[in-house]
Design an enzyme around this catalytic site. Sequence first.
Site, PDB file in Angstrom:
ATOM      1  N   HIS A 152       0.805  -1.232   0.000  1.00  0.00           N
ATOM      2  CA  HIS A 152       0.000   0.000   0.000  1.00  0.00           C
ATOM      3  C   HIS A 152       0.839   1.285   0.000  1.00  0.00           C
ATOM      4  O   HIS A 152       0.538   2.239   0.717  1.00  0.00           O
ATOM      5  CB  HIS A 152      -0.946   0.005   1.207  1.00  0.00           C
ATOM      6  CG  HIS A 152      -2.018  -1.042   1.145  1.00  0.00           C
ATOM      7  ND1 HIS A 152      -2.504  -1.551  -0.026  1.00  0.00           N
ATOM      8  CD2 HIS A 152      -2.715  -1.687   2.145  1.00  0.00           C
ATOM      9  CE1 HIS A 152      -3.447  -2.453   0.232  1.00  0.00           C
ATOM     10  NE2 HIS A 152      -3.582  -2.558   1.534  1.00  0.00           N
ATOM     11  N   HIS A 223      -9.572   2.108   0.453  1.00  0.00           N
ATOM     12  CA  HIS A 223      -9.481   1.019   1.430  1.00  0.00           C
ATOM     13  C   HIS A 223     -10.564   1.136   2.510  1.00  0.00           C
ATOM     14  O   HIS A 223     -10.299   0.890   3.689  1.00  0.00           O
ATOM     15  CB  HIS A 223      -8.077   1.031   2.050  1.00  0.00           C
ATOM     16  CG  HIS A 223      -7.617  -0.293   2.551  1.00  0.00           C
ATOM     17  ND1 HIS A 223      -8.177  -0.906   3.646  1.00  0.00           N
ATOM     18  CD2 HIS A 223      -6.663  -1.131   2.105  1.00  0.00           C
ATOM     19  CE1 HIS A 223      -7.567  -2.057   3.867  1.00  0.00           C
ATOM     20  NE2 HIS A 223      -6.647  -2.222   2.934  1.00  0.00           N
ATOM     21  N   GLU A 362     -11.464  -3.724  -2.613  1.00  0.00           N
ATOM     22  CA  GLU A 362     -10.515  -2.746  -3.167  1.00  0.00           C
ATOM     23  C   GLU A 362     -10.381  -2.989  -4.662  1.00  0.00           C
ATOM     24  O   GLU A 362      -9.765  -3.964  -5.082  1.00  0.00           O
ATOM     25  CB  GLU A 362      -9.157  -2.897  -2.477  1.00  0.00           C
ATOM     26  CG  GLU A 362      -9.217  -2.757  -0.977  1.00  0.00           C
ATOM     27  CD  GLU A 362      -8.083  -3.529  -0.283  1.00  0.00           C
ATOM     28  OE1 GLU A 362      -6.915  -3.360  -0.647  1.00  0.00           O
ATOM     29  OE2 GLU A 362      -8.389  -4.331   0.618  1.00  0.00           O
TER      30      GLU A 362
HETATM   31  C1  GAL Z   1      -5.515  -5.265   2.779  1.00  0.00           C
HETATM   32  C2  GAL Z   1      -4.502  -6.337   2.539  1.00  0.00           C
HETATM   33  C3  GAL Z   1      -4.368  -7.149   3.812  1.00  0.00           C
HETATM   34  C4  GAL Z   1      -4.005  -6.243   4.969  1.00  0.00           C
HETATM   35  C5  GAL Z   1      -4.984  -5.091   5.040  1.00  0.00           C
HETATM   36  C6  GAL Z   1      -4.609  -4.067   6.091  1.00  0.00           C
HETATM   37  O1  GAL Z   1      -5.674  -4.498   1.632  1.00  0.00           O
HETATM   38  O2  GAL Z   1      -4.890  -7.154   1.458  1.00  0.00           O
HETATM   39  O3  GAL Z   1      -3.412  -8.172   3.670  1.00  0.00           O
HETATM   40  O4  GAL Z   1      -2.696  -5.775   4.825  1.00  0.00           O
HETATM   41  O5  GAL Z   1      -5.059  -4.431   3.819  1.00  0.00           O
HETATM   42  O6  GAL Z   1      -4.581  -4.623   7.349  1.00  0.00           O
END
Ligand code: GAL
Length: 398
Positions: A152, A223, A362
Amino acid sequence: MKSLSFTLIASLALFTACNNNRQNNQEQSNDSINSNTDSAKSESAQLPDAKAFQQTIDGKQTNLYILKNKNNLQAAVTNYGARVVSLLVPDKNGKPTDVVVGYDNVRAYAEGGDTYFGAIVGRYGNRIAKGKFKLDGKEYALVTNNAPNHLHGGNKGFSRVVWGAQQPNDSTLMLTYVSKDGEEGYPGNLTAKVTYTVTNNNELKIDYEATTDKKTVVNLTNHSYFNLNGQGSGTINNHLMMINAYRYTPVDSTLIPLGKIESVVGTPFDFRSFTKIGARINDTGNIQLKYGKGYDHNFVLNKNKRTGLTKAAEVIGDQSGIVMDVYTKEPGIQFYGGNFMNGTHTIKGGKKDDYRTAFCLETQHYPDSPNHPAFPSTTLEPGKVYKTSTVYAFSIKR
Ligand code: GAL
């Protein structure tokens, strides 16, 4: 009081009519509203106090912006991380229900753990294996903030920075962030623009745009953690969900795609028809569920057009009757079932972010695309414009 219940009734009627293009059974719907007016008054979700979002972070002013339509759909967005803080949607009884997880104040976002609640994540949403990729033969090394991978956008990415904000009208917010050449290891100065719009069709629309002065990679997404029964109201495992995908990208134990695109048929990843989110989550024999600690996978969307919005998913809150349709121009969608939520964060209204009490959908290009030439490309060149859109549309199940 009379005018309050009238407002509720009027807005529910408008909401339903706009959404479903269905004939309203006014008598029946008024009955159910009237019998629930008291609970609606006592438990109605409210927008956070804007003052709690007015701070200076990294020398820049943060704020809370309210977007609304004429049917009582309201969103609160902060320019800290371009985050959706609240999204109020009337439930089947007309009661405003906050369907996204968030904090009451901007400090909690700045000091909280890496939850990405409501954020725009970038420059690359999702994982890049070991934080490495090549462009024109040159290797770039990104921050490995989710060892051993990059996740991210890095330590701050786009979710822990203050965006420029402009609100041209009641329903639109335009946010801008300039990510410097070399930031988190990415090449090129990248100008990102995100526009949130609340439409009179009860949609939250997100339009993304980016340009660069050097070849780079981009994959922007939102997110938001949804619970269609209301944030902090318990498990999402009884929500019904459909994902318009017959294939997905299986991963290794660090959640990096293996490169194969596999069929969901006969697996717990088959959401082509409405299925309870939790129906197959304890299928212990499934190695993919084991690696993801539940659902944390990218689905390859069935596309009927090369461009334009296509329906990616639909989810129904089992208690609220709130329906959320997701439309996107993106080729994939990460379904994350809140497996890392563990009750350590105090969210709006003093509630806790308990295990699997929210889900993310997402919309995105596939994870680790820069290292998989067969996946749709995430490269952006100077002179080209990255442009994509996603719509979360709300209605009521009757
Ligand atoms: C998601 C990701 C997960 C985790 C989450 C945040 O987008 O796929 O593995 O990192 O964000 O806790």
